[in-house]
Motif scaffolding. Structure first.
Motif, PDB file in Angstrom:
ATOM      1  N   UNK A 398       0.830  -1.206   0.000  1.00 30.47           N
ATOM      2  CA  UNK A 398       0.000   0.000   0.000  1.00 30.47           C
ATOM      3  C   UNK A 398       0.866   1.258   0.000  1.00 30.47           C
ATOM      4  N   UNK A 399       1.932   1.249   0.778  1.00 33.74           N
ATOM      5  CA  UNK A 399       2.835   2.409   0.798  1.00 33.74           C
ATOM      6  C   UNK A 399       3.521   2.599  -0.566  1.00 33.74           C
ATOM      7  N   UNK A 400       3.964   1.499  -1.150  1.00 32.09           N
ATOM      8  CA  UNK A 400       4.626   1.577  -2.455  1.00 32.09           C
ATOM      9  C   UNK A 400       3.672   2.119  -3.524  1.00 32.09           C
ATOM     10  N   UNK A 401       2.410   1.742  -3.415  1.00 32.38           N
ATOM     11  CA  UNK A 401       1.413   2.217  -4.380  1.00 32.38           C
ATOM     12  C   UNK A 401       1.265   3.731  -4.297  1.00 32.38           C
ATOM     13  N   UNK A 402       1.276   4.276  -3.087  1.00 36.88           N
ATOM     14  CA  UNK A 402       1.178   5.734  -2.914  1.00 36.88           C
ATOM     15  C   UNK A 402       2.403   6.415  -3.522  1.00 36.88           C
ATOM     16  N   UNK A 403       3.600   5.898  -3.213  1.00 37.21           N
ATOM     17  CA  UNK A 403       4.821   6.484  -3.775  1.00 37.21           C
ATOM     18  C   UNK A 403       4.780   6.461  -5.305  1.00 37.21           C
ATOM     19  N   UNK A 404       4.282   5.375  -5.869  1.00 34.80           N
ATOM     20  CA  UNK A 404       4.223   5.253  -7.327  1.00 34.80           C
ATOM     21  C   UNK A 404       3.247   6.286  -7.905  1.00 34.80           C
ATOM     22  N   UNK A 405       2.049   6.405  -7.252  1.00 40.02           N
ATOM     23  CA  UNK A 405       1.038   7.340  -7.774  1.00 40.02           C
ATOM     24  C   UNK A 405       1.471   8.797  -7.630  1.00 40.02           C
ATOM     25  N   UNK A 406       2.339   9.081  -6.682  1.00 41.36           N
ATOM     26  CA  UNK A 406       2.797  10.465  -6.478  1.00 41.36           C
ATOM     27  C   UNK A 406       4.143  10.719  -7.159  1.00 41.36           C
ATOM     28  N   UNK A 407       4.582   9.786  -8.003  1.00 33.56           N
ATOM     29  CA  UNK A 407       5.793   9.980  -8.797  1.00 33.56           C
ATOM     30  C   UNK A 407       7.089   9.720  -8.063  1.00 33.56           C
ATOM     31  N   UNK A 408       7.030   9.148  -6.891  1.00 35.40           N
ATOM     32  CA  UNK A 408       8.246   8.852  -6.129  1.00 35.40           C
ATOM     33  C   UNK A 408       8.652   7.401  -6.407  1.00 35.40           C
ATOM     34  N   UNK A 409       9.104   7.174  -7.634  1.00 36.88           N
ATOM     35  CA  UNK A 409       9.345   5.825  -8.119  1.00 36.88           C
ATOM     36  C   UNK A 409      10.495   5.132  -7.388  1.00 36.88           C
ATOM     37  N   UNK A 410      11.525   5.900  -7.037  1.00 39.63           N
ATOM     38  CA  UNK A 410      12.677   5.298  -6.360  1.00 39.63           C
ATOM     39  C   UNK A 410      12.278   4.750  -4.993  1.00 39.63           C
ATOM     40  N   UNK A 411      11.486   5.537  -4.246  1.00 44.04           N
ATOM     41  CA  UNK A 411      11.032   5.078  -2.933  1.00 44.04           C
ATOM     42  C   UNK A 411      10.117   3.863  -3.065  1.00 44.04           C
ATOM     43  N   UNK A 412       9.280   3.889  -4.102  1.00 42.64           N
ATOM     44  CA  UNK A 412       8.415   2.731  -4.342  1.00 42.64           C
ATOM     45  C   UNK A 412       9.256   1.494  -4.636  1.00 42.64           C
ATOM     46  N   UNK A 413      10.320   1.668  -5.437  1.00 39.13           N
ATOM     47  CA  UNK A 413      11.178   0.543  -5.798  1.00 39.13           C
ATOM     48  C   UNK A 413      11.902  -0.019  -4.582  1.00 39.13           C
ATOM     49  N   UNK A 414      12.347   0.855  -3.699  1.00 41.97           N
ATOM     50  CA  UNK A 414      13.042   0.434  -2.479  1.00 41.97           C
ATOM     51  C   UNK A 414      12.123  -0.465  -1.631  1.00 41.97           C
ATOM     52  N   UNK A 415      10.881  -0.039  -1.487  1.00 41.27           N
ATOM     53  CA  UNK A 415       9.927  -0.833  -0.705  1.00 41.27           C
ATOM     54  C   UNK A 415       9.671  -2.188  -1.335  1.00 41.27           C
ATOM     55  N   UNK A 416       9.523  -2.221  -2.659  1.00 38.33           N
ATOM     56  CA  UNK A 416       9.271  -3.489  -3.332  1.00 38.33           C
ATOM     57  C   UNK A 416      10.463  -4.410  -3.178  1.00 38.33           C
ATOM     58  N   UNK A 417      11.665  -3.829  -3.223  1.00 33.70           N
ATOM     59  CA  UNK A 417      12.884  -4.645  -3.053  1.00 33.70           C
ATOM     60  C   UNK A 417      12.922  -5.288  -1.665  1.00 33.70           C
ATOM     61  N   UNK A 418      12.341  -4.616  -0.659  1.00 34.22           N
ATOM     62  CA  UNK A 418      12.336  -5.169   0.705  1.00 34.22           C
ATOM     63  C   UNK A 418      11.533  -6.466   0.788  1.00 34.22           C
ATOM     64  N   UNK A 419      10.620  -6.614  -0.153  1.00 26.45           N
ATOM     65  CA  UNK A 419       9.762  -7.796  -0.123  1.00 26.45           C
ATOM     66  C   UNK A 419      10.416  -9.003  -0.789  1.00 26.45           C
ATOM     67  N   UNK A 420      11.464  -8.767  -1.551  1.00 28.70           N
ATOM     68  CA  UNK A 420      12.124  -9.850  -2.301  1.00 28.70           C
ATOM     69  C   UNK A 420      13.230 -10.507  -1.471  1.00 28.70           C
TER      70      UNK A 420
END
Length: 420
Positions: A398-420
């Motif tokens: 949910x947090x990554x989705x907000x970062x993505x929708x607000x154009x903060x792609x790097x922060x979104x990517x960091x969060x997704x990487x935490x899940x891998x």
């Protein structure tokens, strides 16, 4: 030492069941009454029992040589306390336990001590002090297993299994209840304890997702009620059936069962289970996206929990009500319920975690993304220490989705990487 206790002790030492000792001499139920001290056997009957137990009538009727003898007033007091518990008069039962007679339970014989510990377990169960209830019920079972397998032992096992289920230790609950069921079959025990066992077996099977098996046990319990025209614990049977039908997507049958449960609980003034049934009705209508009746039933449950002072159950139901408002699109009403939960917070981190997450969802729908992130972070902070990213997976997404929708792609990517 009482004759009944001596017979029980010798029978146990000989490895005989009540049925085996009674066969060809007397009925099993009459032998059970003798062993419990409810009736005195005749001399001729004692001769036959002594012969099968390889002892003499004289040894069976010896005067007591130790402290296993119970004064008649203590026996009567225990029976009175037991009757109070069976009628739901827990405060009156507790008053009996304050008497000096019960301060040294080791002076009691195993049968009476087993009953006493069961009474104490019921009192603590009523207080929702489940850990102490388990301790007392376990000791009750240990005492009664020393003597004879009968309905009193089965009753204690059923109570123990029920409390384990309330503590969400369902596998342990099922293990205890299955032991009780084997005793019930082998000793041919009938009556209210049989119905109670079937009810609890049904409820535990339901909690374990075995809904078809649950319906079988609960239906058998209801058939026994109808046969005896007693309707023992009818409310609990109907409520459990309602839950099973709900899980099996049998909507109308679920409604019918819950409505019958409410009627039964009102007749017996059982407000706690009445409130629980309203909660279940709220969940049922919510699952079918019928929001207005869902809200109505949740509010009825909250009102009853407030009246009874069951504030943790009240807040749990408030959380369900808030989620219903959210799904219905009434974000203002949902937020109001969450704020009420925050105001009443008693350190219940799990409820807080869910409330903060829902507030994050509300603010996301309102496009207040910064506030939404703040609530998601609060929800994550309420998670138990040591929980992994996998367990918090949905919140991180949910947090990554907000970062993505607000154009903060790097922060979104960091969060997704935490899940891998």
């Amino acid at each position: 030492m009482r004759i009944g206790y001596k017979i029980r002790k010798l029978r146990s030492e000989a490895g005989l069941t009540q049925s085996q000792l009674a066969e060809g001499i007397v009925s099993r139920s009459y032998l059970s009454q003798i062993e419990q001290g409810q009736v005195e056997p005749s001399y001729n009957l004692l001769v036959k029992l002594a012969r099968r137990l390889n002892t003499s009538v004289e040894k069976l009727s010896d005067p007591p040589l130790d402290r296993d003898f119970l004064p008649i007033q203590v026996q009567k007091a225990i029976k009175q306390a037991e009757n109070h518990v069976e009628r739901g008069e827990y405060e009156k039962a507790a008053k009996f336990l304050e008497r000096s007679w019960f301060q040294s339970p080791d002076d009691l014989d195993p049968a009476q001590k087993g009953i006493l510990r069961w009474i104490q377990g019921k009192i603590h169960e009523k207080k929702h002090d489940f850990s102490k209830a388990v301790s007392y019920y376990s000791e009750s079972v240990s005492c009664l297993e020393m003597i004879y397998p009968n309905e009193i032992l089965v009753r204690s096992l059923v109570s123990l299994g029920k409390v384990y289920s309330k503590m969400d230790q369902d596998e342990m609950s099922l293990q205890v209840l299955q032991k009780a069921y084997r005793l019930l079959i082998s000793e041919q025990i009938t009556g209210p304890v049989q119905i109670s066992l079937l009810i609890n077996l049904g409820m535990v099977h339901g909690k374990l997702g075995e809904h078809v098996s649950a319906v079988y046990f609960l239906t058998e319990a209801m058939k026994l009620n109808e046969t005896t025209d007693s309707y023992f614990k009818a409310g609990r049977i109907y409520m459990a059936l309602g839950v099973c039908y709900m899980e099996l997507n049998r909507f109308q049958e679920s409604i019918d069962a819950f409505e019958k449960a409410v009627y039964a609980f009102k007749l017996t003034n059982d407000q706690e289970n009445e409130a629980g049934t309203y909660t279940n009705l709220g969940i049922l209508f919510l699952r079918n996206q019928n929001y207005d009746p869902s809200v109505m039933y949740f509010k009825r449950a909250i009102h009853l929990y407030q009246q009874m002072g069951y504030l943790r159950l009240k807040r749990n139901t408030m959380m369900k009500l808030a989620q219903t408002h959210f799904y219905h699109g009434d974000f203002e009403a949902a937020a109001k319920e969450c704020e009420a939960i925050f105001a009443e917070n008693q350190g219940e981190t799990e409820i807080l975690r869910r409330a903060y997450e829902l507030m994050g969802d509300i603010e996301f729908q309102r496009k207040n993304f910064t506030l939404s992130l703040n609530y998601y972070d609060r929800s994550l902070s309420c998670a138990k220490e040591g929980t992994s990213n996998r367990e918090n997976h949905h919140l991180i997404i949910k947090k990554a989705k907000i970062y993505y929708q607000t154009g903060k792609y790097e922060q979104a990517s960091i969060l997704i990487d935490q899940l891998n």
